[in-house]
Design an enzyme around this catalytic site. Sequence first.
Site, PDB file in Angstrom:
ATOM      1  N   SER A 140       0.866  -1.176   0.000  1.00 23.65           N
ATOM      2  CA  SER A 140       0.000   0.000   0.000  1.00 23.65           C
ATOM      3  C   SER A 140       0.902   1.225   0.000  1.00 23.65           C
ATOM      4  O   SER A 140       1.911   1.241  -0.720  1.00 23.65           O
ATOM      5  CB  SER A 140      -0.942  -0.035   1.201  1.00 23.65           C
ATOM      6  OG  SER A 140      -1.799   1.076   1.192  1.00 23.65           O
ATOM      7  N   TYR A 154      -5.159   7.932  -6.293  1.00 23.07           N
ATOM      8  CA  TYR A 154      -4.140   7.047  -5.722  1.00 23.07           C
ATOM      9  C   TYR A 154      -4.552   6.576  -4.325  1.00 23.07           C
ATOM     10  O   TYR A 154      -4.535   5.381  -4.030  1.00 23.07           O
ATOM     11  CB  TYR A 154      -2.809   7.798  -5.670  1.00 23.07           C
ATOM     12  CG  TYR A 154      -1.650   6.981  -5.166  1.00 23.07           C
ATOM     13  CD1 TYR A 154      -1.071   6.004  -5.956  1.00 23.07           C
ATOM     14  CD2 TYR A 154      -1.129   7.202  -3.890  1.00 23.07           C
ATOM     15  CE1 TYR A 154       0.007   5.258  -5.497  1.00 23.07           C
ATOM     16  CE2 TYR A 154      -0.054   6.467  -3.422  1.00 23.07           C
ATOM     17  CZ  TYR A 154       0.516   5.504  -4.229  1.00 23.07           C
ATOM     18  OH  TYR A 154       1.579   4.779  -3.759  1.00 23.07           O
ATOM     19  N   LYS A 158      -5.385   2.797  -2.929  1.00 26.81           N
ATOM     20  CA  LYS A 158      -4.592   2.212  -1.845  1.00 26.81           C
ATOM     21  C   LYS A 158      -5.427   1.937  -0.590  1.00 26.81           C
ATOM     22  O   LYS A 158      -5.206   0.944   0.092  1.00 26.81           O
ATOM     23  CB  LYS A 158      -3.399   3.120  -1.515  1.00 26.81           C
ATOM     24  CG  LYS A 158      -2.357   3.215  -2.633  1.00 26.81           C
ATOM     25  CD  LYS A 158      -1.720   1.858  -2.924  1.00 26.81           C
ATOM     26  CE  LYS A 158      -0.468   1.980  -3.776  1.00 26.81           C
ATOM     27  NZ  LYS A 158       0.158   0.660  -4.042  1.00 26.81           N
TER      28      LYS A 158
HETATM   29  C1  LIG Z   1      -0.636  10.951  13.993  1.00 25.96           C
HETATM   30  C2  LIG Z   1       0.730  11.056  13.542  1.00 25.96           C
HETATM   31  C3  LIG Z   1       0.912  11.331  12.086  1.00 25.96           C
HETATM   32  C4  LIG Z   1       2.321  11.137  11.647  1.00 25.96           C
HETATM   33  C5  LIG Z   1       2.764  11.822  10.389  1.00 25.96           C
HETATM   34  C6  LIG Z   1       2.011  11.484   9.162  1.00 25.96           C
HETATM   35  C7  LIG Z   1       2.725  11.785   7.914  1.00 25.96           C
HETATM   36  C8  LIG Z   1       1.939  11.433   6.702  1.00 25.96           C
HETATM   37  C9  LIG Z   1       2.642  11.701   5.426  1.00 25.96           C
HETATM   38  C10 LIG Z   1       2.074  10.960   4.278  1.00 25.96           C
HETATM   39  C11 LIG Z   1       3.020  10.810   3.152  1.00 25.96           C
HETATM   40  C12 LIG Z   1       2.459  10.010   2.032  1.00 25.96           C
HETATM   41  C13 LIG Z   1       3.512   9.487   1.109  1.00 25.96           C
HETATM   42  C14 LIG Z   1       2.972   8.634   0.037  1.00 25.96           C
HETATM   43  C15 LIG Z   1       4.040   8.079  -0.843  1.00 25.96           C
HETATM   44  C16 LIG Z   1       3.521   7.477  -2.061  1.00 25.96           C
HETATM   45  O1  LIG Z   1       2.926   6.469  -2.031  1.00 25.96           O
HETATM   46  C17 LIG Z   1       3.736   8.199  -3.334  1.00 25.96           C
HETATM   47  N1  LIG Z   1       5.026   8.760  -3.389  1.00 25.96           N
HETATM   48  C18 LIG Z   1       3.508   7.281  -4.484  1.00 25.96           C
HETATM   49  O2  LIG Z   1       4.656   6.910  -5.129  1.00 25.96           O
END
Ligand SMILES: CCCCCCCCCCCCCCCC(=O)[C@@H](N)CO
Length: 293
Positions: A140, A154, A158
């Site tokens: 995922s 996307y 997922k």
């Molecule tokens: C409660 C605490 C929360 C902690 C922090 C949360 C941070 C979330 C960031 C989400 C980043 C998503 C990246 C997806 C990458 C991807 O799948 C694409 N690059 C597709 O290639």
Amino acid sequence: MTHMRSSCINVAFYGVTLKVEVSALNMLYNHARFGNKTHSIEARDGIRLATGVEVATFSADVRDAAAVAKALEASGPVDVLVCNHGVFSPQELDKQDLEEVRFMVEVNLMGTFHLIKAALPPMKRNVKATGLPASIAIMSSQAGQVGIYGYTAYSASKFALRGLAEALQHELISDNIRVSMIFPPDTETPGYAEEHRRRPDVTNLIAGSSPGMKADDVAKTALDGIKSSRFIIPCNFEGTMLSIATAGLSPQGSYFTALVEVLFAGSMRFLGLIFQWNWFRIIERWHARMKNS
Ligand SMILES: CCCCCCCCCCCCCCCC(=O)[C@@H](N)CO
């Protein structure tokens, strides 16, 4: 993967590394838009160079159920199925063509259905015959745990995998087949380089909340998680926080992690709200700046 027979299929995209880690005899190397036979030959040669293990590769487009079934028939029964394919095209839904949306759903979601449907019958027979367990791992994304600006299609594809995985684990538990989901952050792959160039600034700001990783490290974490049959496999510190915050009603085999989830549920919700609040602020500011310039 010592307790499992070393037969494995791995489907492209997050990197060839998983294949190098697993001493696989049979491999399916699969490609959607970016893939072709050359990639599977490269993967095979890479594994031979790195490990000395001779592997077979079979290519198929995951969108084509018949082609996937044919490739799996050629590979023989699978012990560890890693559904590692995925495509991403970052854009606001309002601007994105339905074709692009359909492409992500077809590859990321339907592709996973095609692989599992084709792999499952021989996998079940094999587990019965050998008495050894088997695993199905689904790649995922952290964007499959939280929806983010620019990721509508996307994230939808997922998030859907999680429903698939939770229900599938119910269906397969008595067959001694474990389901795992891996939730990586941005991962250094050729696909990511392309994505990063194209995605909206504000997506970069939000996705930047979770630092990127090397494909090798994601692969190692994924393998460790699969080996210890974890249902949810986070990949970095932020991913662990995110997994606790979004535990929902997912299966949890580890008493320790279960305890952490229970004890921190309230404070993780609070932290999550702070993150959301901050992200909305970033989006508002960004829009204000766009209007002014
Ligand atoms: C409660 C605490 C929360 C902690 C922090 C949360 C941070 C979330 C960031 C989400 C980043 C998503 C990246 C997806 C990458 C991807 O799948 C694409 N690059 C597709 O290639």
